[in-house]
Design an enzyme around this catalytic site. Structure first.
Site, PDB file in Angstrom:
ATOM      1  CB  CYS A   1      18.200  -0.184  -6.781  1.00 27.78           C
ATOM      2  SG  CYS A   1      19.677  -0.300  -5.760  1.00 27.78           S
TER       3      CYS A   1
ATOM      4  CB  CYS B   1      24.303   0.116  -7.125  1.00 25.37           C
ATOM      5  SG  CYS B   1      23.222  -1.112  -6.481  1.00 25.37           S
TER       6      CYS B   1
HETATM    7  C1  LIG Z   1      14.196  -1.716  -2.795  1.00 23.00           C
HETATM    8  C2  LIG Z   1      14.824  -0.544  -3.486  1.00 23.00           C
HETATM    9  C3  LIG Z   1      16.095  -0.142  -3.126  1.00 23.00           C
HETATM   10  C4  LIG Z   1      16.695   0.939  -3.760  1.00 23.00           C
HETATM   11  N1  LIG Z   1      17.948   1.324  -3.352  1.00 23.00           N
HETATM   12  C5  LIG Z   1      18.527   2.402  -3.927  1.00 23.00           C
HETATM   13  C6  LIG Z   1      19.793   2.873  -3.460  1.00 23.00           C
HETATM   14  O1  LIG Z   1      20.374   2.321  -2.524  1.00 23.00           O
HETATM   15  N2  LIG Z   1      20.343   3.951  -4.053  1.00 23.00           N
HETATM   16  C7  LIG Z   1      19.709   4.596  -5.080  1.00 23.00           C
HETATM   17  O2  LIG Z   1      20.247   5.594  -5.568  1.00 23.00           O
HETATM   18  N3  LIG Z   1      18.509   4.174  -5.568  1.00 23.00           N
HETATM   19  C8  LIG Z   1      17.900   3.097  -5.006  1.00 23.00           C
HETATM   20  N4  LIG Z   1      16.672   2.670  -5.449  1.00 23.00           N
HETATM   21  C9  LIG Z   1      16.102   3.240  -6.684  1.00 23.00           C
HETATM   22  C10 LIG Z   1      15.447   4.617  -6.506  1.00 23.00           C
HETATM   23  O3  LIG Z   1      14.604   4.632  -5.395  1.00 23.00           O
HETATM   24  C11 LIG Z   1      14.678   4.957  -7.779  1.00 23.00           C
HETATM   25  O4  LIG Z   1      15.540   4.831  -8.876  1.00 23.00           O
HETATM   26  C12 LIG Z   1      14.136   6.388  -7.731  1.00 23.00           C
HETATM   27  O5  LIG Z   1      13.224   6.525  -6.670  1.00 23.00           O
HETATM   28  C13 LIG Z   1      13.485   6.733  -9.068  1.00 23.00           C
HETATM   29  O6  LIG Z   1      12.794   7.948  -8.988  1.00 23.00           O
HETATM   30  P1  LIG Z   1      11.607   8.274 -10.029  1.00 23.00           P
HETATM   31  O7  LIG Z   1      11.069   9.589  -9.611  1.00 23.00           O
HETATM   32  O8  LIG Z   1      12.075   8.057 -11.399  1.00 23.00           O
HETATM   33  O9  LIG Z   1      10.522   7.156  -9.728  1.00 23.00           O
HETATM   34  P2  LIG Z   1       9.601   7.047  -8.436  1.00 23.00           P
HETATM   35  O10 LIG Z   1      10.304   7.630  -7.250  1.00 23.00           O
HETATM   36  O11 LIG Z   1       9.160   5.641  -8.371  1.00 23.00           O
HETATM   37  O12 LIG Z   1       8.383   8.020  -8.735  1.00 23.00           O
HETATM   38  C14 LIG Z   1       7.489   7.869  -9.794  1.00 23.00           C
HETATM   39  C15 LIG Z   1       6.191   8.611  -9.406  1.00 23.00           C
HETATM   40  O13 LIG Z   1       5.356   8.720 -10.559  1.00 23.00           O
HETATM   41  C16 LIG Z   1       4.027   8.560 -10.129  1.00 23.00           C
HETATM   42  N5  LIG Z   1       3.196   8.140 -11.265  1.00 23.00           N
HETATM   43  C17 LIG Z   1       3.176   6.935 -11.887  1.00 23.00           C
HETATM   44  N6  LIG Z   1       2.264   6.929 -12.867  1.00 23.00           N
HETATM   45  C18 LIG Z   1       1.699   8.160 -12.878  1.00 23.00           C
HETATM   46  C19 LIG Z   1       0.684   8.777 -13.686  1.00 23.00           C
HETATM   47  N7  LIG Z   1       0.045   8.115 -14.661  1.00 23.00           N
HETATM   48  N8  LIG Z   1       0.364  10.058 -13.422  1.00 23.00           N
HETATM   49  C20 LIG Z   1       1.006  10.768 -12.445  1.00 23.00           C
HETATM   50  N9  LIG Z   1       1.961  10.230 -11.661  1.00 23.00           N
HETATM   51  C21 LIG Z   1       2.301   8.944 -11.876  1.00 23.00           C
HETATM   52  C22 LIG Z   1       4.107   7.504  -9.040  1.00 23.00           C
HETATM   53  O14 LIG Z   1       2.980   7.546  -8.170  1.00 23.00           O
HETATM   54  C23 LIG Z   1       5.407   7.875  -8.348  1.00 23.00           C
HETATM   55  O15 LIG Z   1       5.208   8.705  -7.225  1.00 23.00           O
HETATM   56  C24 LIG Z   1      16.016   1.618  -4.805  1.00 23.00           C
HETATM   57  C25 LIG Z   1      14.721   1.216  -5.165  1.00 23.00           C
HETATM   58  C26 LIG Z   1      14.125   0.161  -4.507  1.00 23.00           C
HETATM   59  C27 LIG Z   1      12.724  -0.257  -4.882  1.00 23.00           C
END
Ligand SMILES: Cc1cc2nc3c(=O)[nH]c(=O)nc-3n(C[C@H](O)[C@H](O)[C@H](O)COP(=O)(O)OP(=O)(O)OC[C@H]3O[C@@H](n4cnc5c(N)ncnc54)[C@H](O)[C@@H]3O)c2cc1C
Length: 411
Positions: free
Chosen positions: A170, A349
């Site tokens: 983000c 965003c």
């Molecule tokens: C402050 C903030 C504001 C945001 N605002 C927005 C917004 O307004 N709109 C929007 O669309 N997006 C927003 N985002 C971004 C969005 O939240 C992320 O892009 C999204 O959550 C990504 O999903 P993901 O599953 O790829 O990663 P995550 O949701 O981070 O999940 C990754 C998972 O993998 C697990 N993991 C890591 N390593 C291992 C391992 N070795 N073995 C097993 N599991 C593991 C972790 O524990 C975690 O649960 C924001 C993010 C933040 C931090």
């Protein structure tokens, strides 16, 4: 309800998903909606699932922190098998992964959804002071309420907001919290007493040029000083000093700035496991085809979410667009067919520029705007009340009841 089961080491899952964040849960739910009989294992160490987009709202006093997390067991789809562990190794040629316990899980298809790594240690002295001395970060869930405390407590003094150089999740989040803080100070009648600085390691205010003019107007409106290409390298919380590095005429230079409040966005990178297991591109991210999201060398591996080395904005909105593509393509590979669906790089965003108005930045790989709100109502680069409602009301509901249930729409 999902369970913590152990299968024999010879068992082969149809799909193993690494990570139970936004992307992992969405992918599992979407696959099971299409094929309820699939045997899916999710490997996720965390007991909680987080709604990360909510942290910006928590940091501005607009959402209780408790509404941004739920027990993992509640969000995992029925019938997936949950291993509450960390993945230690991936052996892509032999199609197994090893967990922290040493147990191996075999798969027909592997989906890597392990997000990115926040490098708190990348800024000297930061870890020691985070959560005290006015130093906060909405990127650490428990600290988003502290951001709001700091904002409320500041009635005069200096507030610094930072953005690192690397690709971050983000990319608008560092500015979102700053604008909401300024709007709070403006409404409280103290903005003129607060000296606000945005230290942005990048050259430009935002990656998509079309949104720079409207954001520049808000910088001016709030009287924020924008320092581009200045990187936060160290923090001395006790003395409330932040140290910035920039490229001067005679090489790299550093200077220090005093603060009363500091909001830090940490440097971010791909998880080391991706490179360690030979799955990375040159930047360390998961090397997938930007369209099909299938791994470039290993056809039985797919990526979804922040871990992918694709040029989209790393957002939950991108996961929403990637989910049906990954589902369709994984099912194709399980059938022995070629993946056909293509992701166009959509990401969004919601830039919270003031209380009650959001600029909803939506765009694809080419930087082309992809507005989803009716254009006769809202210009794609204009702040709008409708987009505020989408961000604060619709999106949280859609996240828990739509995206995590494998649906592209709430209804
Ligand atoms: C402050 C903030 C504001 C945001 N605002 C927005 C917004 O307004 N709109 C929007 O669309 N997006 C927003 N985002 C971004 C969005 O939240 C992320 O892009 C999204 O959550 C990504 O999903 P993901 O599953 O790829 O990663 P995550 O949701 O981070 O999940 C990754 C998972 O993998 C697990 N993991 C890591 N390593 C291992 C391992 N070795 N073995 C097993 N599991 C593991 C972790 O524990 C975690 O649960 C924001 C993010 C933040 C931090």
């Amino acid at each position: 309800m999902s369970t913590l089961k152990n299968k024999s080491s010879h068992h082969v899952y149809d799909v193993v998903i690494v990570g139970g964040g936004t992307a992992g849960i969405a992918a599992a739910a979407s696959l099971l909606k299409r094929h309820p009989r699939l045997e899916i294992a999710v490997v996720e160490p965390s007991a909680n699932h987080y709604y990360q987009p909510g942290w910006t709202l928590v940091g501005a006093g607009l959402m209780p922190y408790e509404q941004t997390h739920r027990p993992m067991i509640q969000v995992l789809p029925d019938d997936v098998i949950w291993y509450q562990q960390r993945v230690r190794t991936i052996a892509p040629r032999r199609r197994w992964i090893a967990l922290g316990s040493g147990q191996q899980l075999q798969y027909r298809v592997l989906i890597i959804a392990m997000g990115l790594t926040l490098n708190w240690k990348g800024i000297e002295g930061l870890e020691e002071t985070l959560g005290s001395n006015g130093v906060s970060s909405n990127y650490m869930p428990e600290l988003s309420p502290y951001t709001w405390q700091n904002i409320q407590a500041l009635t005069t003094g200096r507030a610094l907001f930072t953005q690192p150089l690397e690709t971050i999740k983000c990319a608008g989040a560092p500015q979102k919290t700053m604008y909401l803080a300024c709007d709070h100070w403006r409404k409280a009648g103290v903005l003129s007493n607060v000296d606000v600085h945005f230290h942005n390691s990048r050259a430009s205010l935002f990656g998509i040029d079309a949104f720079v003019p409207v954001l520049s107007k808000y910088l001016e409106h709030y009287g924020i000083s924008h320092h581009s290409q200045e990187e936060l390298v160290a923090v001395d919380g006790t003395h409330r000093q932040a140290f910035f590095r920039y490229q001067g005429d005679q090489g790299l230079r550093e200077y220090e700035a005093r603060f009363d409040m500091l909001h830090v966005v940490p440097p971010q990178c791909a998880p080391a496991l991706i490179s360690d297991c030979g799955l990375a591109d040159s930047g360390g991210w998961l090397d997938v085809d930007p369209g099909t999201l299938q791994h470039t060398y290993f056809p039985t591996i797919f990526g979804i979410g922040d871990v992918c080395g694709t040029g989209n904005a790393k957002t939950a909105a991108a996961v929403r667009a990637q989910m049906p593509v990954v589902t369709d393509n994984v099912l194709a590979v399980l059938r022995g067919a070629m993946p056909k669906q293509k992701y166009d790089g959509y990401g969004a965003c919601p830039l919270t520029v003031e209380h009650g108005r959001v600029v909803l930045a939506e765009f694809d790989y080419s930087g082309e705007l992809q507005p989803s709100l009716p254009q006769w109502l809202v210009g794609s680069t204009e702040p709008s009340r409708l987009a505020w409602w989408v961000k604060t009301q619709l999106m949280p509901r859609y996240y828990w009841n739509g995206l995590l249930k494998g649906r592209k729409r709430l209804l």
